[in-house]
Motif scaffolding. Structure first.
Motif, PDB file in Angstrom:
ATOM      1  N   TYR A 188      -6.385   2.962  -5.308  1.00 29.48           N
ATOM      2  CA  TYR A 188      -7.788   3.342  -5.144  1.00 29.48           C
ATOM      3  C   TYR A 188      -8.659   2.090  -5.010  1.00 29.48           C
ATOM      4  N   GLU A 189      -8.439   1.109  -5.879  1.00 27.91           N
ATOM      5  CA  GLU A 189      -9.223  -0.135  -5.837  1.00 27.91           C
ATOM      6  C   GLU A 189      -8.996  -0.880  -4.519  1.00 27.91           C
ATOM      7  N   PRO A 234       0.819  -1.204   0.000  1.00 26.58           N
ATOM      8  CA  PRO A 234       0.000   0.000   0.000  1.00 26.58           C
ATOM      9  C   PRO A 234       0.858   1.261   0.000  1.00 26.58           C
ATOM     10  N   LEU A 235       0.296   2.327  -0.543  1.00 24.06           N
ATOM     11  CA  LEU A 235       0.985   3.616  -0.558  1.00 24.06           C
ATOM     12  C   LEU A 235       0.766   4.341   0.762  1.00 24.06           C
ATOM     13  N   THR A 236       1.701   5.198   1.099  1.00 29.31           N
ATOM     14  CA  THR A 236       1.455   6.096   2.233  1.00 29.31           C
ATOM     15  C   THR A 236       0.401   7.100   1.786  1.00 29.31           C
ATOM     16  N   GLY A 283       2.540   5.401 -13.134  1.00 25.07           N
ATOM     17  CA  GLY A 283       2.075   6.040 -11.911  1.00 25.07           C
ATOM     18  C   GLY A 283       0.555   6.082 -11.845  1.00 25.07           C
ATOM     19  N   GLY A 284      -0.081   6.324 -12.984  1.00 22.33           N
ATOM     20  CA  GLY A 284      -1.540   6.321 -13.035  1.00 22.33           C
ATOM     21  C   GLY A 284      -2.106   4.942 -12.732  1.00 22.33           C
ATOM     22  N   GLY A 285      -1.448   3.908 -13.245  1.00 22.82           N
ATOM     23  CA  GLY A 285      -1.880   2.539 -12.949  1.00 22.82           C
ATOM     24  C   GLY A 285      -1.750   2.218 -11.476  1.00 22.82           C
ATOM     25  N   LEU A 286      -0.659   2.684 -10.864  1.00 30.39           N
ATOM     26  CA  LEU A 286      -0.457   2.461  -9.432  1.00 30.39           C
ATOM     27  C   LEU A 286      -1.519   3.213  -8.620  1.00 30.39           C
ATOM     28  N   LEU A 287      -1.833   4.426  -9.033  1.00 35.69           N
ATOM     29  CA  LEU A 287      -2.857   5.220  -8.351  1.00 35.69           C
ATOM     30  C   LEU A 287      -4.205   4.497  -8.403  1.00 35.69           C
ATOM     31  N   ILE A 288      -4.560   3.965  -9.549  1.00 34.59           N
ATOM     32  CA  ILE A 288      -5.822   3.231  -9.688  1.00 34.59           C
ATOM     33  C   ILE A 288      -5.799   1.962  -8.835  1.00 34.59           C
ATOM     34  N   ALA A 289      -4.674   1.259  -8.836  1.00 36.87           N
ATOM     35  CA  ALA A 289      -4.563   0.038  -8.025  1.00 36.87           C
ATOM     36  C   ALA A 289      -4.743   0.345  -6.543  1.00 36.87           C
ATOM     37  N   LYS A 314     -11.989  -1.501  -1.769  1.00 37.18           N
ATOM     38  CA  LYS A 314     -12.309  -2.837  -1.270  1.00 37.18           C
ATOM     39  C   LYS A 314     -12.263  -2.862   0.260  1.00 37.18           C
ATOM     40  N   LEU A 315     -11.271  -2.203   0.833  1.00 39.48           N
ATOM     41  CA  LEU A 315     -11.148  -2.115   2.289  1.00 39.48           C
ATOM     42  C   LEU A 315     -12.387  -1.475   2.910  1.00 39.48           C
TER      43      LEU A 315
END
Length: 108
Positions: A90-91, A11-13, A82-88, A95-96
């Protein structure tokens, strides 16, 4: 599809997540700081040291790129990776929240 290396960043900070969000449009450092503070409703305030450290890391990972430089102002923008990571992220967060709502239901 995201590479394993990029997926390993999840997960991202919350700071990184906000920075990636605001870099959907080109911004320079001060603009990034102000926009992150605005969209986080003041809960995230970035100092220059923190911001530029994160920007260097994100650029090295090719999640953002420099798109312009005028004098000492560098302008950055999100890359496709970076956009793909941002979407991942977000998803993952979505889900959380969905699981939390199911588990906590009326307790919220």
């Amino acid at each position: 599809m995201l590479s394993k290396k990029v997926k390993d960043l999840l997960p991202l900070t919350h700071t990184t997540y906000y920075i990636l969000m605001v870099l959907k449009q080109p911004l320079h450092g001060y603009g990034i700081m102000k926009e992150v503070e605005r969209i986080s409703e003041g809960s995230v305030k970035l100092g220059p040291g923190t911001l530029y450290g994160v920007l260097r890391k994100l650029e090295k990972l090719q999640l953002i790129c420099q798109v312009d430089q005028q004098d000492t102002k560098k302008t950055y923008q999100l890359t496709d990776v970076g956009g793909g990571l941002l979407i991942a992220e977000y998803e993952r967060l979505k889900k959380l929240v969905e699981i939390s709502v199911k588990q906590l239901g009326g307790e919220l």
